[in-house]
Write a protein that holds these residues in place. Structure first.
Motif, PDB file in Angstrom:
ATOM      1  N   TYR A  78      35.650 -17.971 -10.705  1.00  0.00           N
ATOM      2  CA  TYR A  78      34.319 -17.584 -10.195  1.00  0.00           C
ATOM      3  C   TYR A  78      33.545 -16.727 -11.195  1.00  0.00           C
ATOM      4  O   TYR A  78      32.492 -16.180 -10.863  1.00  0.00           O
ATOM      5  N   GLU A  79      34.056 -16.652 -12.413  1.00  0.00           N
ATOM      6  CA  GLU A  79      33.403 -15.781 -13.395  1.00  0.00           C
ATOM      7  C   GLU A  79      31.975 -16.215 -13.733  1.00  0.00           C
ATOM      8  O   GLU A  79      31.099 -15.359 -13.865  1.00  0.00           O
ATOM      9  N   PRO A  80      31.692 -17.525 -13.853  1.00  0.00           N
ATOM     10  CA  PRO A  80      30.296 -17.910 -14.130  1.00  0.00           C
ATOM     11  C   PRO A  80      29.345 -17.391 -13.052  1.00  0.00           C
ATOM     12  O   PRO A  80      28.242 -16.926 -13.353  1.00  0.00           O
ATOM     13  N   MET A  81      29.777 -17.448 -11.792  1.00  0.00           N
ATOM     14  CA  MET A  81      28.939 -16.896 -10.718  1.00  0.00           C
ATOM     15  C   MET A  81      28.848 -15.369 -10.875  1.00  0.00           C
ATOM     16  O   MET A  81      27.777 -14.766 -10.734  1.00  0.00           O
ATOM     17  N   GLY A  82      29.974 -14.727 -11.203  1.00  0.00           N
ATOM     18  CA  GLY A  82      29.984 -13.272 -11.395  1.00  0.00           C
ATOM     19  C   GLY A  82      29.026 -12.836 -12.500  1.00  0.00           C
ATOM     20  O   GLY A  82      28.329 -11.823 -12.371  1.00  0.00           O
ATOM     21  N   LYS A  83      28.963 -13.634 -13.572  1.00  0.00           N
ATOM     22  CA  LYS A  83      28.039 -13.306 -14.680  1.00  0.00           C
ATOM     23  C   LYS A  83      26.592 -13.403 -14.215  1.00  0.00           C
ATOM     24  O   LYS A  83      25.747 -12.601 -14.607  1.00  0.00           O
ATOM     25  N   ALA A  84      26.318 -14.419 -13.381  1.00  0.00           N
ATOM     26  CA  ALA A  84      24.949 -14.576 -12.865  1.00  0.00           C
ATOM     27  C   ALA A  84      24.594 -13.406 -11.947  1.00  0.00           C
ATOM     28  O   ALA A  84      23.459 -12.911 -11.953  1.00  0.00           O
ATOM     29  N   MET A  88      21.485 -10.592 -12.417  1.00  0.00           N
ATOM     30  CA  MET A  88      20.513 -10.195 -11.377  1.00  0.00           C
ATOM     31  C   MET A  88      20.546  -8.688 -11.160  1.00  0.00           C
ATOM     32  O   MET A  88      19.528  -8.068 -10.907  1.00  0.00           O
ATOM     33  N   VAL A  89      21.744  -8.109 -11.261  1.00  0.00           N
ATOM     34  CA  VAL A  89      21.844  -6.652 -11.127  1.00  0.00           C
ATOM     35  C   VAL A  89      21.105  -5.996 -12.293  1.00  0.00           C
ATOM     36  O   VAL A  89      20.365  -5.026 -12.108  1.00  0.00           O
ATOM     37  N   MET A 115      30.882  -6.580 -13.015  1.00  0.00           N
ATOM     38  CA  MET A 115      29.605  -5.948 -13.376  1.00  0.00           C
ATOM     39  C   MET A 115      29.800  -4.875 -14.432  1.00  0.00           C
ATOM     40  O   MET A 115      28.972  -4.730 -15.329  1.00  0.00           O
ATOM     41  N   ALA A 116      30.904  -4.144 -14.330  1.00  0.00           N
ATOM     42  CA  ALA A 116      31.184  -3.128 -15.354  1.00  0.00           C
ATOM     43  C   ALA A 116      31.342  -3.822 -16.716  1.00  0.00           C
ATOM     44  O   ALA A 116      30.984  -3.274 -17.751  1.00  0.00           O
ATOM     45  N   ARG A 117      31.834  -5.062 -16.686  1.00  0.00           N
ATOM     46  CA  ARG A 117      32.045  -5.789 -17.948  1.00  0.00           C
ATOM     47  C   ARG A 117      30.760  -6.453 -18.452  1.00  0.00           C
ATOM     48  O   ARG A 117      30.482  -6.465 -19.640  1.00  0.00           O
ATOM     49  N   TYR A 118      29.974  -7.027 -17.545  1.00  0.00           N
ATOM     50  CA  TYR A 118      28.879  -7.884 -18.013  1.00  0.00           C
ATOM     51  C   TYR A 118      27.466  -7.320 -17.866  1.00  0.00           C
ATOM     52  O   TYR A 118      26.541  -7.865 -18.462  1.00  0.00           O
TER      53      TYR A 118
END
Ligand SMILES: C[S@@+](CC[C@H](N)C(=O)[O-])C[C@H]1O[C@@H](n2cnc3c(N)ncnc32)[C@H](O)[C@@H]1O
Ligand SMILES: [Zn+2]
Length: 286
Positions: A78-84, A88-89, A115-118
């Motif tokens: 699910y990382e691609p979704m997490g990056k998106a 947005m954040v 989020m802390a990573r990207y």
């Protein structure tokens, strides 16, 4: 390791009577002026679920579900979704200004770590997360000691009014009144909900006729939609990861042993993911 922004006035509100909670001299618990006491666990999280709200011994996802979820998410599916989500954040961050972010129903804390990573300015973000499941919160706190996690219900958030700049909710329940209460005016609410074809091929093993996921309205009253994005891609989890994924879904209980066998033994299994990201902004107190 990422630096946490200073939050000198960090405050919790008592989940029972809503007045401020203060750290006690022992450094091991928080209490309000009405003697409601909440212990700080050794992992550093706070259990702010009042006894009367613990409707079962183990509310929320079980330890087994939490472990399956962590295993699947950490494999990166699910990382691609997490990056998106992180992008947005980022859009909600004003450069040079601190931001408080709450992950509602955060589970074992995957998205705070992502989020802390990207996020471009993650050092400006104070990460908070709540979940009703104690095992999940303990696991989240252990992995991200500079974030603040609490066992709590979305239905009664242990924070003062207008405390957060940003609230995130990924596949979890929330309460509109509480959401409006804890968000600052013009604060952001970002939801991730399943798109129509989410996990289609997995569902084919369970339902004789698979139906598209009904769309949910992710914009609560008093909010206005400011952006939306649909992300879909295919994943090829191995047998073990498929079962972990199944465990994360609301339809897992319908999969008997023979269905599970079939899911884990099929060759070259591709599964569609389909996520809807909706960003809305708080416009009014309803
Ligand atoms: C499908 S999981 C999603 C977890 C996480 N957001 C993720 O995507 O990895 C739903 C989560 O909501 C939590 N939950 C269920 N009811 C809740 C409530 N009333 N308040 C807070 N969390 C709740 C569960 O314990 C579980 O961790
Ligand atoms: Zn109290």
């Amino acid at each position: 390791m990422q630096q946490l922004i200073e939050e000198p006035n960090v405050l919790y509100a008592c989940p029972v009577c809503r007045v401020p909670l203060y750290l006690q001299q022992s450094g091991k618990s928080f209490a309000c002026q009405n003697q409601h006491n909440f212990d700080l666990a050794k992992e550093g999280y706070l259990n702010l679920l009042p006894v009367q709200d613990r409707h079962s011994k183990e509310p929320g996802d079980s330890k087994q579900m939490m472990i399956a979820r962590r295993e699947f998410l950490e494999a990166g599916f699910y990382e691609p979704m997490g990056k998106a989500v992180a992008m947005m954040v980022d859009a909600g961050i004003t450069e040079g200004q601190g931001m408080r972010l709450l992950d509602l129903g955060c589970g074992e804390g995957y998205y705070s770590r992502i989020m802390a990573r990207y996020c471009n300015h993650s050092e400006q973000i104070a990460f908070h997360g709540i979940d009703i499941a104690k095992f999940a919160i303990a696991a989240a706190a252990k992995k991200q000691p500079n974030a603040r996690f609490a066992v709590a219900s979305s239905k009664r958030l242990p924070y003062p009014g207008e405390y957060f700049d940003f609230v995130l909710r990924v596949f979890a329940p929330s309460d509109d009144d509480e959401l409006r209460r804890v968000l600052k005016p013009s604060g952001y609410f970002l939801t991730v909900t399943p798109g129509p074809r989410h996990l289609w091929q997995l569902k084919e093993f369970i339902y004789s006729e698979v139906k598209e996921h009904a769309s949910e309205n992710p914009v609560p009253q008093g909010f206005e939609q400011s952006a939306a994005q649909r992300i879909s891609y295919k994943i090829t989890p191995n047998s073990r990861q498929r079962i972990a994924l199944l465990q994360m879904t609301p339809f897992a209980w319908q999969a008997n042993e023979s269905i599970r066998q079939a899911i884990s033994s099929v060759a070259d299994f591709e599964i569609e993911t389909d996520f809807i990201l909706t960003l809305s902004v708080k416009t009014a107190v309803v």
